[in-house]
Design a protein around this motif. Structure first.
Motif, mmCIF file in Angstrom:
data_model
loop_
_atom_site.group_PDB
_atom_site.id
_atom_site.type_symbol
_atom_site.label_atom_id
_atom_site.label_comp_id
_atom_site.label_asym_id
_atom_site.label_seq_id
_atom_site.Cartn_x
_atom_site.Cartn_y
_atom_site.Cartn_z
ATOM 1 N N ILE A 67 0.879 -1.174 0.000
ATOM 2 C CA ILE A 67 0.000 0.000 0.000
ATOM 3 C C ILE A 67 0.912 1.218 0.000
ATOM 4 N N SER A 68 0.845 2.009 -1.072
ATOM 5 C CA SER A 68 1.760 3.143 -1.224
ATOM 6 C C SER A 68 1.007 4.457 -1.166
ATOM 7 N N VAL A 69 1.645 5.468 -0.569
ATOM 8 C CA VAL A 69 1.110 6.832 -0.524
ATOM 9 C C VAL A 69 2.229 7.783 -0.930
ATOM 10 N N GLN A 70 1.919 8.731 -1.810
ATOM 11 C CA GLN A 70 2.901 9.698 -2.264
ATOM 12 C C GLN A 70 2.915 10.911 -1.344
ATOM 13 N N ILE A 71 4.124 11.380 -0.987
ATOM 14 C CA ILE A 71 4.281 12.536 -0.104
ATOM 15 C C ILE A 71 5.221 13.523 -0.777
ATOM 16 N N ARG B 153 12.002 6.674 -3.402
ATOM 17 C CA ARG B 153 11.788 7.711 -4.401
ATOM 18 C C ARG B 153 12.245 7.175 -5.752
ATOM 19 N N HIS B 154 11.413 7.429 -6.790
ATOM 20 C CA HIS B 154 11.815 7.026 -8.140
ATOM 21 C C HIS B 154 13.058 7.809 -8.553
ATOM 22 N N ARG B 155 14.154 7.101 -8.804
ATOM 23 C CA ARG B 155 15.405 7.787 -9.136
ATOM 24 C C ARG B 155 15.482 8.182 -10.602
ATOM 25 N N ASP B 156 14.563 7.666 -11.442
ATOM 26 C CA ASP B 156 14.592 8.011 -12.865
ATOM 27 C C ASP B 156 13.801 9.273 -13.171
ATOM 28 N N ARG B 157 13.209 9.912 -12.118
ATOM 29 C CA ARG B 157 12.434 11.135 -12.341
ATOM 30 C C ARG B 157 12.878 12.185 -11.335
ATOM 31 N N SER B 158 13.354 13.303 -11.860
ATOM 32 C CA SER B 158 13.900 14.344 -10.984
ATOM 33 C C SER B 158 12.830 14.985 -10.105
ATOM 34 N N ASP B 159 11.532 14.985 -10.584
ATOM 35 C CA ASP B 159 10.463 15.623 -9.818
ATOM 36 C C ASP B 159 9.639 14.626 -9.025
ATOM 37 N N ALA B 160 10.152 13.422 -8.896
ATOM 38 C CA ALA B 160 9.381 12.386 -8.225
ATOM 39 C C ALA B 160 9.223 12.699 -6.742
ATOM 40 N N SER B 161 8.040 12.355 -6.189
ATOM 41 C CA SER B 161 7.784 12.555 -4.762
ATOM 42 C C SER B 161 8.189 11.306 -3.995
ATOM 43 N N LEU B 162 8.191 11.445 -2.675
ATOM 44 C CA LEU B 162 8.472 10.291 -1.836
ATOM 45 C C LEU B 162 7.313 9.307 -1.901
ATOM 46 N N SER B 163 7.616 8.039 -1.811
ATOM 47 C CA SER B 163 6.595 7.001 -1.785
ATOM 48 C C SER B 163 6.722 6.262 -0.455
ATOM 49 N N ALA B 164 5.710 6.378 0.406
ATOM 50 C CA ALA B 164 5.701 5.674 1.691
ATOM 51 C C ALA B 164 4.941 4.375 1.505
#
Length: 1011
Positions: A497-501, A530-541
């Motif tokens: 279960i993932s939530v973006q922060i 955090r997705h390392r292939d996207r510079s604007d990626a948010s944290l994924s908890a």
């Protein structure tokens, strides 16, 4: 009810009962269950255990009486559970009314009547029509409706006072008249024969002339009151007068009987009107003449009356039979044929689409799943559902509010609206451009904690988490967060279960972790990635737990596809604080504050509506928008937005919902401060308040009050009355404005929004009957229910026993029901209001054959009975009276119709005028020895009665034509025994002529008046 003369008996004697013996003791009784199965799925459509009935009553009769005629909410102590209670309620009410109005000569005759009536009912020797069982003896239900006024009673119109009789004579249909809320219009008129009239005198020398059964508004104060029968009014009661745009309470000084007069009635669109500026109700009895235009007008008037929620009665005996010719050739259709057309208008159904969600004490459920005995949310809190009506498939419309929500219903379903005439009920199909539907924002639904089903870990090595036992606030907030910007992945060995922060709120990571552990225990472990292939990626908890995912699935809480997202029903059914917590998590993850208002966006239109409706359920209004241009955005689907409405809505959102992050919380605080600094409010306002405020302005001499309200009622272009301004005015002038709608509005409990109506095809529909209040909320919009335990658009259709088509009339319903059974056996859906049932005719009326004593005597004597042509009076068909009575009995046994009305008895007891003709007489009489002057000499009344009973021709009597002012001779039509009395007067003239009569008998005097 017309008042009987004092000490006038009706001649009741015992046939089946004995003094001192309870009629119920003549039968053996037992307790049994009343159960009606749903033939579609085998479940119980109705079930009431332990009801009491005579042993010899069939189970079918038990089921019908228990389901249809027992009053009170199912499952409560107030519910009737015995046939004794039902018969006592009806028989005792009728008997007590007879005692009160002087119909019995003494207590012995009254008890004889009571016992005999109970005996014939419990032994099934006779039965009342359904409306009697539904209504008589039930508290709060009017017991009679045949009200009217004399010719000169004044009706308040824009052109001044107009006599009600003139409105009837001029057939003033469409004429505007005043009611308590402004203007309404006349939709039907009627001359109702002759009845006793009362004059109500008030302390202001304003009088009101009405029959005793006319409904008059009896005011408690300037706000509360109710309609009561004029005959129940007493000195000291208050009437409500509306004159010169002001409201005034008039105290009743005395009530004066005026005697018998011709009386008239009008039906208005609103159901009431002002008579001499006094607030009264209207009731109606229809009539039809033997002309096509009159028949079509009958359809029209009946449809209008049913639209307003009233019922009607009509005697069709004046229509020529199907055996009689037309002037242009051919034969007439006959009354039974025309009944088919009228049947359609009575079958109009007011209901909602079967899938419409409603809020009950068993949760938010589609209306089709609601059950009698449950409580549903109304404008006045939770109230019991009396009945649930499956009304088949009907044409539908979509009522779309200016807030973006919609309700799918039949065009006849009624909404509470505020229009030019004030607040009223309006059918969906007749909503006007300047109508505003009422939305209840008082958060009436408290909700209940919803229990959750536990699950065990999926693997013996899996970490076991603490699972919540119910949907509480922490769990609801976490679930809303997941629904807003979370996802659930189950693929092979991955169960996450993932939530973006976002990075803009660094404190959220710790707050989200604390929330997860508060819900699922300290063992709950989050992996931050955090997705390392996207510079604007948010944290994924990420929370990895098969057990929690299965727990969500077991309780129907797993988040689905974003475009198919819905708020789970158990969340919608939870307490206010829990619903607010879910919204807090949702808005934190997927919302923001823009231009001073909280916003939320989603690609699911249904989810946007769910959010809007749940916000309204806690008193927060919002608006649903749509963005089709997605240029430069992720995805191509339309985006739906939910934006909080008005400054008051923003304040409520901040108080009840709010945000988790500091950044969004600061934005919300700034929005609240901005709203508090502004006195401008355009989104929450009270429409069409000019008339009510203008009355206050005219009635007061307080110049400060006048100046305060003048901009809203006296200007050429009045200002809108905003919520903020209404609140300020009520706080400043609480007493002066207590009679205006500003009071409820100022507390923020009422929101009025515009609405539009569009066709919506056809679909299955349901409706409710709600005990007591007869309304319920749909998406917080105030709507009307089906109107209580009465037949939809209840009506009575009558045909005289000597009409040539009476046999066709007797059997018309039975034959249609045979057709229904045959179609059902062939596989068609012929259940009540099933999709194939609407081809069955004559189902929306109670049919009755109207018989005379002459007919009943012919049955007893086994004599011939003549059916007579309507147009010529010639004998169309001779037949045995017993044969006709046998047909009535057999058809009634087969389908419960027709009933019987006893014309001679009705006229003898004079409880109401006949429908369609004047044929009623006051119970004033002479003794049998009285001599009547005829062309054949003088005859004693008792001798004339014997002659009439023997079928002899009655002589021509000397009479006086009051209109012509001369003596004439007229054929004596009937002679009857009116009963017994202990009070007889001797009237002696100065020439020694002596007459013995009751005190009520009237004599013509030299002045040309009867006294």
């Amino acid at each position: 009810m017309a008042m009987a003369p004092e000490q006038m008996g009706i001649g009741i004697r015992r046939h089946f009962t004995e003094p001192g013996t309870d009629p119920y003791d003549t039968l053996e009784w037992e307790r049994r269950d009343a159960r009606i199965p749903n033939y579609k799925d085998g479940t119980d459509a109705f079930f009431q255990p332990g009801v009491e009935f005579p042993v010899n009553w069939s189970q079918n009769a038990t089921n019908i009486v228990a389901q249809k005629y027992f009053r009170g909410t199912l499952g409560t102590p107030e519910r009737e559970s015995s046939l004794r209670q039902v018969i006592d309620r009806v028989a005792d009410t009728i008997t007590d009314g007879g005692i009160r109005d002087g119909y019995f000569v003494d207590d012995e005759e009254a008890e004889t009547f009571r016992d005999e009536l109970k005996y014939v009912l419990v032994h099934q020797r006779a039965a009342f029509n359904s409306p009697v069982w539904f209504n008589i003896g039930v508290r709060g239900v009017p017991q009679q409706a045949s009200a009217c006024q004399p010719y000169d009673a004044l009706v308040s119109t824009p052109e001044g006072f107009v006599p009600i009789g003139k409105l009837v004579d001029d057939r003033a249909i469409g004429t505007k008249v005043f009611d308590a809320f402004g203007l309404t219009k006349i939709v039907a008129v009627k001359h109702n024969g002759r009845k006793d009239v009362l004059r109500v005198h008030t302390n202001a020398d304003v009088t009101l002339d009405v029959t005793a059964d006319h409904l008059v508004w009896c005011a408690v104060d300037e706000v509360d009151g109710g309609f009561v029968e004029a005959g129940s009014l007493r000195a000291g009661d208050n009437l409500e007068r509306h004159a010169d745009d002001s409201l005034e309470l008039l105290e009743i000084d005395r009530i004066e009987p005026l005697g018998e007069m011709d009386v008239y009635d009008i039906q208005t669109d609103s159901g009431e009107y002002l008579s001499n500026d006094i607030r009264v109700h209207n009731c109606f009895i229809l009539a039809v003449e033997d002309r096509m235009d009159a028949i079509l007008n009958w359809y029209r008037e009946e449809g209008i009356i049913f639209k307003g929620g009233s019922g009607s009665g009509i005697n069709l005996s004046g229509l020529r039979s199907s055996q009689e010719g037309l002037q242009g050739g051919g034969t007439a259709s006959g009354p039974v044929s025309f009944m088919r057309g009228a049947d359609a208008s009575a079958g109009t159904i007011k209901c909602l689409h079967a899938d419409t969600p409603i809020v009950t004490d068993h949760g938010v459920v589609p209306i089709r799943l609601a059950q009698p005995g449950w409580n549903v949310v109304t404008r006045f809190g939770m109230h019991p559902i009396d009945e649930v009506h499956d009304n088949g498939v009907r044409a539908l419309v979509r009522v779309r509010t200016a807030l973006g929500d919609e309700i799918v219903c039949t065009p006849e379903h009624r909404f509470r609206v505020r229009g030019r005439e004030g607040e009223t009920w309006r059918q969906a199909g007749e909503l006007r451009a300047d109508d505003y539907v009422l939305i209840d924002t008082s958060a009436q639904y408290a909700g209940r904690f919803q229990r959750l089903e536990p699950v065990s870990p999926g693997h013996h090595r899996e970490i076991e988490h603490t699972l919540p036992e119910a949907v509480d606030e922490p769990f609801a907030m976490w679930l809303g967060w997941v629904f807003g910007d979370g996802s659930i992945t189950t693929y092979k060995t991955t169960n996450v279960i993932s939530v973006q922060i976002g990075d803009r709120d660094p404190e959220l990571q710790g707050r989200y972790k604390a929330l997860v552990q508060a819900v699922f225990g300290p063992a709950a472990h989050l992996c931050i990635d955090r997705h390392r292939d996207r510079s604007d990626a948010s944290l994924s908890a990420r929370l990895a737990s098969t057990q929690i995912i299965k727990f969500l699935e077991a309780n129907s809480l797993r988040k689905g596809r974003s475009d198919e997202l819905r708020i789970p029903s158990i969340v919608q059914s939870s307490p206010v604080a829990v619903r607010a917590a879910f919204l807090a998590g949702l808005f934190e993850s997927d919302g923001h504050v823009g231009n001073g208002y909280p916003w939320l966006s989603t690609v699911s239109e249904a989810f946007a509506r769910d959010v809007h409706r749940m916000l309204l359920s806690i008193g927060i209004p919002s608006w649903i928008g749509r963005i089709d241009d997605r240029t430069g955005a992720w995805g191509r689907r339309p985006l739906y937005t939910v934006r909080i409405v008005s400054g008051e809505g923003v304040r409520r959102f901040a108080k009840l919902v709010g945000f988790v992050s500091e950044r969004k919380s600061r934005s919300l605080e700034a929005a609240v401060a901005r709203k508090s600094e502004s006195t401008f409010e355009s989104q929450w306002f009270l429409p069409h308040v000019e008339r009510e405020l203008d009355r206050v302005w005219r009635a007061t001499s307080d110049q400060s009050l006048r100046r305060a309200i003048a901009p809203y009622c006296r200007f050429a272009c009045p200002r809108r009355m905003s919520l903020l301004r209404a609140r300020a005015l009520v706080e400043r002038f609480p007493r002066e404005l207590s009679v205006t709608p500003l009071v409820d509005f100022a507390y923020g409990e009422d929101l009025y929004v515009a609405a539009s109506v569009q066709p919506a095809g056809k679909g299955p529909v349901f409706d409710l009957t709600v005990d007591g209040v007869h309304q319920y909320l749909v998406h917080s919009v105030v709507t009307h229910n089906s109107g209580g335990k009465t037949r939809r658009a209840a009506k009575m259709v009558i045909l005289n026993a000597d009409h040539p088509d009476v046999e066709e009339f007797i059997w018309c319903k039975a034959i249609e029901e045979r057709k229904a059974r045959a179609l059902g056996e062939a596989g068609f859906d012929m259940d009540l209001d099933g999709k194939d049932s609407h081809s069955i005719q004559y189902q929306n009326a109670n049919n009755s054959v109207r018989v005379t004593d002459e007919f009943m005597q012919a049955v007893l004597d086994d004599r011939d009975w003549q059916l007579k042509s309507v147009t010529t009076g010639e004998v169309a068909k001779p037949m045995k009276a017993r044969e006709l009575m046998r047909q009535i009995s057999e058809a009634t046994w087969e389908c419960a119709d027709p009933g019987m009305q006893f014309d001679t008895t009705i006229n003898r007891w004079h409880t109401a005028p006949n429908t369609g003709r004047i044929n009623a007489s006051n119970p004033c009489c002479f003794v049998g020895e009285t001599l009547v002057s005829t062309l054949d000499g003088t005859h004693r009344l008792e001798a004339l009665h014997k002659l009439a009973e023997a079928g002899g021709e009655l002589p021509m009597a000397h009479s006086f034509d009051l209109a012509a002012g001369r003596f004439v001779t007229r054929r004596i039509r009937r002679v009857w025994i009116a009963g017994r009395t202990r009070q007889v007067l001797d009237v002696t003239t100065n020439r020694g002529l002596r007459l013995r009569c009751t005190p009520e008998h009237r004599f013509l005097t030299e002045s040309g008046e009867f006294f």
